[in-house]
Design a protein around this motif. Sequence first.
Motif, PDB file in Angstrom:
ATOM      1  N   GLU A 276      52.541  59.619  33.704  1.00  0.00           N
ATOM      2  CA  GLU A 276      53.995  59.548  33.617  1.00  0.00           C
ATOM      3  C   GLU A 276      54.642  59.323  34.979  1.00  0.00           C
ATOM      4  OE1 GLU A 276      55.689  62.812  31.555  1.00  0.00           O
ATOM      5  OE2 GLU A 276      54.739  62.337  29.629  1.00  0.00           O
ATOM      6  N   GLU A 277      54.084  59.934  36.015  1.00  0.00           N
ATOM      7  CA  GLU A 277      54.662  59.777  37.347  1.00  0.00           C
ATOM      8  C   GLU A 277      54.567  58.336  37.839  1.00  0.00           C
ATOM      9  OE1 GLU A 277      56.420  61.912  39.397  1.00  0.00           O
ATOM     10  OE2 GLU A 277      56.512  62.930  37.458  1.00  0.00           O
ATOM     11  N   ASP A 278      53.493  57.645  37.472  1.00  0.00           N
ATOM     12  CA  ASP A 278      53.365  56.243  37.865  1.00  0.00           C
ATOM     13  C   ASP A 278      54.501  55.404  37.281  1.00  0.00           C
ATOM     14  OD1 ASP A 278      50.960  56.640  39.286  1.00  0.00           O
ATOM     15  OD2 ASP A 278      49.800  56.522  37.436  1.00  0.00           O
ATOM     16  N   TYR A 279      54.820  55.655  36.007  1.00  0.00           N
ATOM     17  CA  TYR A 279      55.911  54.912  35.358  1.00  0.00           C
ATOM     18  C   TYR A 279      57.272  55.300  35.947  1.00  0.00           C
ATOM     19  CZ  TYR A 279      52.681  53.171  31.816  1.00  0.00           C
ATOM     20  OH  TYR A 279      51.651  52.532  31.173  1.00  0.00           O
ATOM     21  N   LYS A 280      57.452  56.582  36.177  1.00  0.00           N
ATOM     22  CA  LYS A 280      58.744  57.044  36.682  1.00  0.00           C
ATOM     23  C   LYS A 280      59.017  56.521  38.090  1.00  0.00           C
ATOM     24  CE  LYS A 280      59.036  61.377  34.047  1.00  0.00           C
ATOM     25  NZ  LYS A 280      59.017  62.862  34.152  1.00  0.00           N
ATOM     26  N   ARG A 281      57.976  56.439  38.908  1.00  0.00           N
ATOM     27  CA  ARG A 281      58.156  56.054  40.308  1.00  0.00           C
ATOM     28  C   ARG A 281      57.853  54.574  40.550  1.00  0.00           C
ATOM     29  NH1 ARG A 281      54.941  57.916  43.851  1.00  0.00           N
ATOM     30  NH2 ARG A 281      53.275  58.734  42.542  1.00  0.00           N
ATOM     31  N   PHE A 282      57.583  53.825  39.487  1.00  0.00           N
ATOM     32  CA  PHE A 282      57.248  52.397  39.606  1.00  0.00           C
ATOM     33  C   PHE A 282      56.116  52.186  40.613  1.00  0.00           C
ATOM     34  CE2 PHE A 282      61.873  52.043  38.427  1.00  0.00           C
ATOM     35  CZ  PHE A 282      61.663  51.536  37.158  1.00  0.00           C
ATOM     36  N   VAL A 283      55.015  52.875  40.407  1.00  0.00           N
ATOM     37  CA  VAL A 283      53.863  52.717  41.292  1.00  0.00           C
ATOM     38  C   VAL A 283      53.068  51.476  40.864  1.00  0.00           C
ATOM     39  CG1 VAL A 283      51.710  53.740  42.119  1.00  0.00           C
ATOM     40  CG2 VAL A 283      53.704  55.195  41.691  1.00  0.00           C
ATOM     41  N   PRO A 284      52.846  50.517  41.769  1.00  0.00           N
ATOM     42  CA  PRO A 284      52.022  49.356  41.418  1.00  0.00           C
ATOM     43  C   PRO A 284      50.548  49.739  41.419  1.00  0.00           C
ATOM     44  CG  PRO A 284      52.716  49.167  43.692  1.00  0.00           C
ATOM     45  CD  PRO A 284      53.381  50.413  43.140  1.00  0.00           C
ATOM     46  N   VAL A 285      50.146  50.442  40.376  1.00  0.00           N
ATOM     47  CA  VAL A 285      48.795  51.012  40.297  1.00  0.00           C
ATOM     48  C   VAL A 285      47.729  49.937  40.478  1.00  0.00           C
ATOM     49  CG1 VAL A 285      47.165  52.174  38.753  1.00  0.00           C
ATOM     50  CG2 VAL A 285      49.562  52.905  38.828  1.00  0.00           C
ATOM     51  N   HIS A 286      47.942  48.785  39.845  1.00  0.00           N
ATOM     52  CA  HIS A 286      46.936  47.717  39.868  1.00  0.00           C
ATOM     53  C   HIS A 286      47.533  46.469  40.515  1.00  0.00           C
ATOM     54  CE1 HIS A 286      44.120  44.810  37.496  1.00  0.00           C
ATOM     55  NE2 HIS A 286      43.643  45.072  38.693  1.00  0.00           N
ATOM     56  N   ALA A 287      46.885  45.983  41.551  1.00  0.00           N
ATOM     57  CA  ALA A 287      47.287  44.739  42.206  1.00  0.00           C
ATOM     58  C   ALA A 287      46.250  43.666  41.920  1.00  0.00           C
ATOM     59  CB  ALA A 287      47.426  44.941  43.711  1.00  0.00           C
ATOM     60  N   VAL A 288      46.724  42.502  41.496  1.00  0.00           N
ATOM     61  CA  VAL A 288      45.843  41.355  41.278  1.00  0.00           C
ATOM     62  C   VAL A 288      46.224  40.301  42.309  1.00  0.00           C
ATOM     63  CG1 VAL A 288      44.981  39.661  39.637  1.00  0.00           C
ATOM     64  CG2 VAL A 288      45.737  41.903  38.822  1.00  0.00           C
ATOM     65  N   TRP A 289      45.275  39.914  43.134  1.00  0.00           N
ATOM     66  CA  TRP A 289      45.584  39.127  44.328  1.00  0.00           C
ATOM     67  C   TRP A 289      44.732  37.864  44.362  1.00  0.00           C
ATOM     68  CZ3 TRP A 289      44.998  41.549  49.903  1.00  0.00           C
ATOM     69  CH2 TRP A 289      45.553  40.671  50.847  1.00  0.00           C
ATOM     70  N   GLU A 290      45.394  36.742  44.200  1.00  0.00           N
ATOM     71  CA  GLU A 290      44.753  35.438  44.389  1.00  0.00           C
ATOM     72  C   GLU A 290      44.691  35.198  45.895  1.00  0.00           C
ATOM     73  OE1 GLU A 290      46.829  31.501  45.008  1.00  0.00           O
ATOM     74  OE2 GLU A 290      46.817  31.706  42.831  1.00  0.00           O
ATOM     75  N   ILE A 291      43.500  35.355  46.491  1.00  0.00           N
ATOM     76  CA  ILE A 291      43.407  35.228  47.950  1.00  0.00           C
ATOM     77  C   ILE A 291      43.144  33.785  48.384  1.00  0.00           C
ATOM     78  CG2 ILE A 291      42.794  37.629  48.350  1.00  0.00           C
ATOM     79  CD1 ILE A 291      39.872  36.772  48.648  1.00  0.00           C
ATOM     80  N   THR A 292      42.753  32.934  47.468  1.00  0.00           N
ATOM     81  CA  THR A 292      42.647  31.502  47.724  1.00  0.00           C
ATOM     82  C   THR A 292      42.681  30.776  46.389  1.00  0.00           C
ATOM     83  OG1 THR A 292      41.363  29.709  48.747  1.00  0.00           O
ATOM     84  CG2 THR A 292      40.119  31.484  47.680  1.00  0.00           C
ATOM     85  N   LEU A 293      43.148  29.536  46.406  1.00  0.00           N
ATOM     86  CA  LEU A 293      43.118  28.730  45.195  1.00  0.00           C
ATOM     87  C   LEU A 293      41.925  27.770  45.211  1.00  0.00           C
ATOM     88  CD1 LEU A 293      44.926  28.801  42.729  1.00  0.00           C
ATOM     89  CD2 LEU A 293      46.136  26.804  43.603  1.00  0.00           C
ATOM     90  N   ALA A 294      41.097  27.841  46.265  1.00  0.00           N
ATOM     91  CA  ALA A 294      39.877  27.034  46.314  1.00  0.00           C
ATOM     92  C   ALA A 294      38.935  27.483  45.200  1.00  0.00           C
ATOM     93  CB  ALA A 294      39.195  27.188  47.670  1.00  0.00           C
ATOM     94  N   CYS A 295      38.297  26.534  44.534  1.00  0.00           N
ATOM     95  CA  CYS A 295      37.413  26.877  43.427  1.00  0.00           C
ATOM     96  C   CYS A 295      36.281  25.863  43.330  1.00  0.00           C
ATOM     97  CB  CYS A 295      38.195  26.911  42.112  1.00  0.00           C
ATOM     98  SG  CYS A 295      37.280  27.681  40.754  1.00  0.00           S
ATOM     99  N   ASP A 296      35.107  26.328  42.861  1.00  0.00           N
ATOM    100  CA  ASP A 296      33.956  25.451  42.697  1.00  0.00           C
ATOM    101  C   ASP A 296      33.650  25.152  41.226  1.00  0.00           C
ATOM    102  OD1 ASP A 296      32.938  27.929  41.964  1.00  0.00           O
ATOM    103  OD2 ASP A 296      31.793  28.193  43.810  1.00  0.00           O
ATOM    104  N   LEU A 297      34.561  25.539  40.342  1.00  0.00           N
ATOM    105  CA  LEU A 297      34.478  25.143  38.939  1.00  0.00           C
ATOM    106  C   LEU A 297      35.664  24.231  38.627  1.00  0.00           C
ATOM    107  CD1 LEU A 297      33.466  28.565  37.341  1.00  0.00           C
ATOM    108  CD2 LEU A 297      32.015  26.537  37.541  1.00  0.00           C
ATOM    109  N   LYS A 298      35.650  23.628  37.451  1.00  0.00           N
ATOM    110  CA  LYS A 298      36.716  22.686  37.071  1.00  0.00           C
ATOM    111  C   LYS A 298      37.187  23.009  35.650  1.00  0.00           C
ATOM    112  CE  LYS A 298      33.784  19.422  38.026  1.00  0.00           C
ATOM    113  NZ  LYS A 298      33.130  18.088  38.183  1.00  0.00           N
ATOM    114  N   CYS A 299      37.561  24.256  35.435  1.00  0.00           N
ATOM    115  CA  CYS A 299      37.792  24.782  34.087  1.00  0.00           C
ATOM    116  C   CYS A 299      38.909  24.036  33.354  1.00  0.00           C
ATOM    117  CB  CYS A 299      38.113  26.263  34.157  1.00  0.00           C
ATOM    118  SG  CYS A 299      36.812  27.223  34.973  1.00  0.00           S
TER     119      CYS A 299
END
Length: 485
Positions: free
Chosen positions: A14-37
């Motif tokens: 509940e405290e995470d929601y009340k305080r708007f804690v960004p519990v999980h960060a998803v970080w694209e550190i590069t857009l370079a890729c070796d697949l071609k999805c």
Amino acid sequence: MYERSQRPARYRDEEDYKRFVPVHAVWEITLACDLKCLHCGSRAGRRRNNELSTDECLQVIESLARLGTREVSLIGGEAYLRKDWIDLIGAIRAHGMYCAIQTGGRNLTPERLARAAQAGLNGVGVSLDGLAPLHDKVRNVKGSFDKALDTLKRARAHGLATSVNTQIGALTMSDLPALMDTIIDVGATHWQTQLTVAMGNAVDHDELLLQPYQLETLMPLLADLYKQGLDRGLLMTIGNNIGYFGPYEHVWRGFGDERIHWTGCAAGQTVIALEADGTVKGCPSLATVGFAGGNVRDLSLEEIWRTSETVHYGRLRSVDDLWGFCRTCYYADVCRGGCTWTSHSLLGKPGNNPYCHYRVVELKKQGLRERIEKIEDAGPASFAVGRFDLVTERISDGERVSSTERSGQVIELAWKHKRNHSPDEGTVPPRLAICRACHGYIHANERICPHCAADIEASAMIYEDDLQRRHALMDDLERLLHVSH
């Protein structure tokens, strides 16, 4: 419930929601890729023109730690194609945050993986989008399935937490049972599934997209695989665009705790995302245009998180932002239209999500179903969206009843109209009750189930009596087994 020191890093209280804690960060550190999805929403391949420097990334990590982030997922492109990715892992772990990478695994070599493990990497999630023929077709590189499996085996040998991520599209369902066998054989402990979304390359290859009405077949299959997986040591986790409130919501959303159910998009509330050039969003999957909340080169990450109206979109959403079926849905005030990414990518406006199991079931009762038709391609930029028509038709003869064809891809976000500021304290997600007759979620004040018409109190009493009988039988069995030994 978990003690704070024992709970998974991504667990929210509940405290995470009340305080708007960004519990999980998803970080694209590069857009370079070796697949071609063929389904890549970010159109990964080449690096962004102005990706953050190492020093700038280290400043981001310090900001995440100050904000209270507990888990950081490094993604790409391919995270390992950034030269300083090992340094970033070490810095994340030095701040006490759990660190995982999500990868296609094509060139996560033994040397690269060993260095990452030594730097403190906690987990590796590898994408498997079907058995080898389908996976290699979708990932657009021959042999990519075998490379991914090898990466999983080596990650497990290093003692890392191993998981598999699977994109579910129109061609995937028939592969899922055998794919689960493969995942278990290789020793992965978690399997996350999510729907392929109409963004970027997936718009170019719209034949890969699941039709909304196909959820009627998919959801029972996933529920069956979930139960089989538990018996075999594999936990299936459901992505945020799979749901909502259909017959199986009580099965998987809470990892076995049926009190936990979908409570709406968490973007900008307990989730934060960054693109490789420093752009900040409330969710990694959302389009850059319309959802970018600022750049860490202009403002600190803390300031963007506290003040950006765009990032705060998820904090301000209400039933007023819903439209179509979602506006009048029984779960409107709790669900708030499901996954923002899914509905916006399809229709140019969040708040009306056809990829909803409850919705599919309710429309079927009326003899109706929904399907999507592409009417405009996506642009060449990362996270570009196209334009789709949502067609409602009769199941009996395919006769078109209505459609939502729009004049253009218009981004209509609540904060642009309301001009509200984020509240000082977040709202703890509501908790619904559950009908013991049909397992459907209901509002706490219901006396008769709106889904199956059962008497709520009577059904609860029958359930409790049956539960006590089963417990008594188990106690008797244990006593008999003890005596026999």
